[in-house]
Scaffold this active site. Structure first.
Site, PDB file in Angstrom:
ATOM      1  N   GLY A 226      -0.783   1.666  -7.156  1.00  0.00           N
ATOM      2  CA  GLY A 226      -1.214   1.827  -8.538  1.00  0.00           C
ATOM      3  C   GLY A 226      -0.748   2.865  -9.432  1.00  0.00           C
TER       4      GLY A 226
ATOM      5  CB  CYS B 235      -4.259   3.503  -5.886  1.00  0.00           C
ATOM      6  SG  CYS B 235      -3.527   1.706  -5.674  1.00  0.00           S
TER       7      CYS B 235
ATOM      8  CB  CYS C 167      -0.889  -0.028   1.195  1.00  0.00           C
ATOM      9  SG  CYS C 167      -2.111   1.439   1.387  1.00  0.00           S
TER      10      CYS C 167
ATOM     11  CD  GLU D 257      -6.855   1.217  -3.219  1.00  0.00           C
ATOM     12  OE1 GLU D 257      -6.906   0.452  -2.496  1.00  0.00           O
ATOM     13  OE2 GLU D 257      -6.443   2.384  -3.140  1.00  0.00           O
TER      14      GLU D 257
HETATM   15  N1  LIG Z   1      -4.553   2.077  -1.541  1.00  0.00           N
HETATM   16  C1  LIG Z   1      -3.165   1.149  -1.819  1.00  0.00           C
HETATM   17  C2  LIG Z   1      -3.395   0.041  -2.531  1.00  0.00           C
HETATM   18  C3  LIG Z   1      -4.104  -0.934  -1.721  1.00  0.00           C
HETATM   19  C4  LIG Z   1      -4.060  -2.069  -2.465  1.00  0.00           C
HETATM   20  C5  LIG Z   1      -5.238  -3.084  -2.160  1.00  0.00           C
HETATM   21  N2  LIG Z   1      -6.449  -2.485  -2.423  1.00  0.00           N
HETATM   22  C6  LIG Z   1      -4.672  -4.423  -2.564  1.00  0.00           C
HETATM   23  O1  LIG Z   1      -5.697  -5.316  -2.463  1.00  0.00           O
HETATM   24  O2  LIG Z   1      -3.847  -4.638  -3.421  1.00  0.00           O
HETATM   25  C7  LIG Z   1      -2.010   2.185  -2.359  1.00  0.00           C
HETATM   26  O3  LIG Z   1      -1.991   3.253  -2.046  1.00  0.00           O
HETATM   27  O4  LIG Z   1      -1.151   1.425  -2.806  1.00  0.00           O
END
Ligand SMILES: N[C@H](CCC[C@H](N)C(=O)O)C(=O)O
Length: 285
Positions: free
Chosen positions: A225, A222, A73, A213
């Site tokens: 991401g 993200c 994350c 997400e």
């Molecule tokens: N918000 C997060 C990503 C969470 C990823 C999560 N949703 C998963 O299951 O991989 C970020 O800033 O990278």
């Protein structure tokens, strides 16, 4: 249970300091659902535990709003780094954070008092494109084109320790992020699910970005991401290594560089929203 709510570009999590608090591992998925619930809980994109690591300086454990555990994350790493530095769990400005997706290297940029941090850089390691590492079903020898929301989408699978599918579009505001994102998140091509990014390259160093997400739905930002999207852009010849890309996410901007050394650097904010006490109750959410 004491908590701190923090966000990186509006991607907020409820952080629990497990240097201090003791939580039962088997309770964590339900606790994540409870605290993330905006009506019956505190309201966030999930739960993050900050605590001791056996082999790194600090450990970060991430749970999405649906209670599923995430392997990494990016926004969470920046807030974890801020918290660890400001609470004296690390004494240096550069230190390591253990995640399920691997060890990440943090550099905090303290303000002029040296006490507080609002800006953090994370070395997010190298992106992975091998379908086995993401994972994606299939050989990876051909393009990945899937149907969702009544259209065909060409996806670029990338892992940043967690799985991402990057889709290049002409206008992110027109992209059916919710409908297509939800369908692709649970598509059988992704045995562990996937985070879905819709991106548009305004220039080779400026990207528009929206995300659905895995386990949390549409979020304001993200970090993993955004790193996956820059890696996919370079791999597709839409950008270059060693060029800092400004990624415009709904919650704000991240500055991302895929270095020719192989690793991706991500710089962005990390802010505290509030602290408080949460009554852990048996409500089933
Ligand atoms: N918000 C997060 C990503 C969470 C990823 C999560 N949703 C998963 O299951 O991989 C970020 O800033 O990278």
């Amino acid at each position: 249970m004491r908590f701190t709510k923090m966000h990186g570009l509006g991607n907020s999590y409820i952080y629990v300091d497990v240097f201090e608090e003791t939580l039962e591992e088997h309770e964590l998925p339900r606790l994540a659902r409870q605290v993330a619930d905006k009506n019956k809980g505190i309201g966030s994109d999930g739960l993050i535990l900050v605590g001791p690591s056996t082999h790194e300086d600090v450990k970060m454990q991430v749970f999405n709003a649906d209670g599923s555990e995430a392997k990494n994350c990016g926004n969470g790493l920046r807030c974890t780094a801020k918290y660890a530095y400001e609470h004296g769990y690390v004494s240096k400005e550069r230190f390591t954070i253990e995640t399920l997706g691997g060890t990440m290297k943090a550099t905090v940029h303290p303000d002029n008092t040296g006490q507080t941090v609002s800006l953090v850089t994370i070395d997010m390691g190298a992106p992975k494109f091998n379908w086995r590492d993401i994972p994606v079903k299939g050989t990876g020898k051909n393009e990945l084109v899937l149907e969702a929301a009544g259209s065909s989408w060409q996806l670029a699978p990338v892992s940043m320790g967690n799985p991402h599918a990057v889709i290049f579009v002409d206008d992110v505001e027109q992209a059916p992020v919710e409908k297509a994102g939800a369908e692709l998140e649970t598509h059988e091509a992704f045995p562990e699910g996937v985070n879905v990014e819709f991106v548009h390259m305004r220039r080779s160093d400026v990207m528009d970005f929206r995300v659905w997400e895995r386990g949390s739905g549409i979020t304001q930002a993200c970090g993993t991401g955004a790193c996956a999207a820059v890696a996919a852009a370079v791999a597709a010849g839409k950008s270059e290594k060693d060029k800092e890309v400004t990624v415009h996410l709904p919650g704000g901007d991240l500055y991302i560089t895929w270095q020719s050394s192989g690793n991706i650097l991500m710089t962005g904010n990390a802010e505290v929203i509030c602290t408080g006490d949460y009554e852990t109750r048996r409500a089933s959410v």
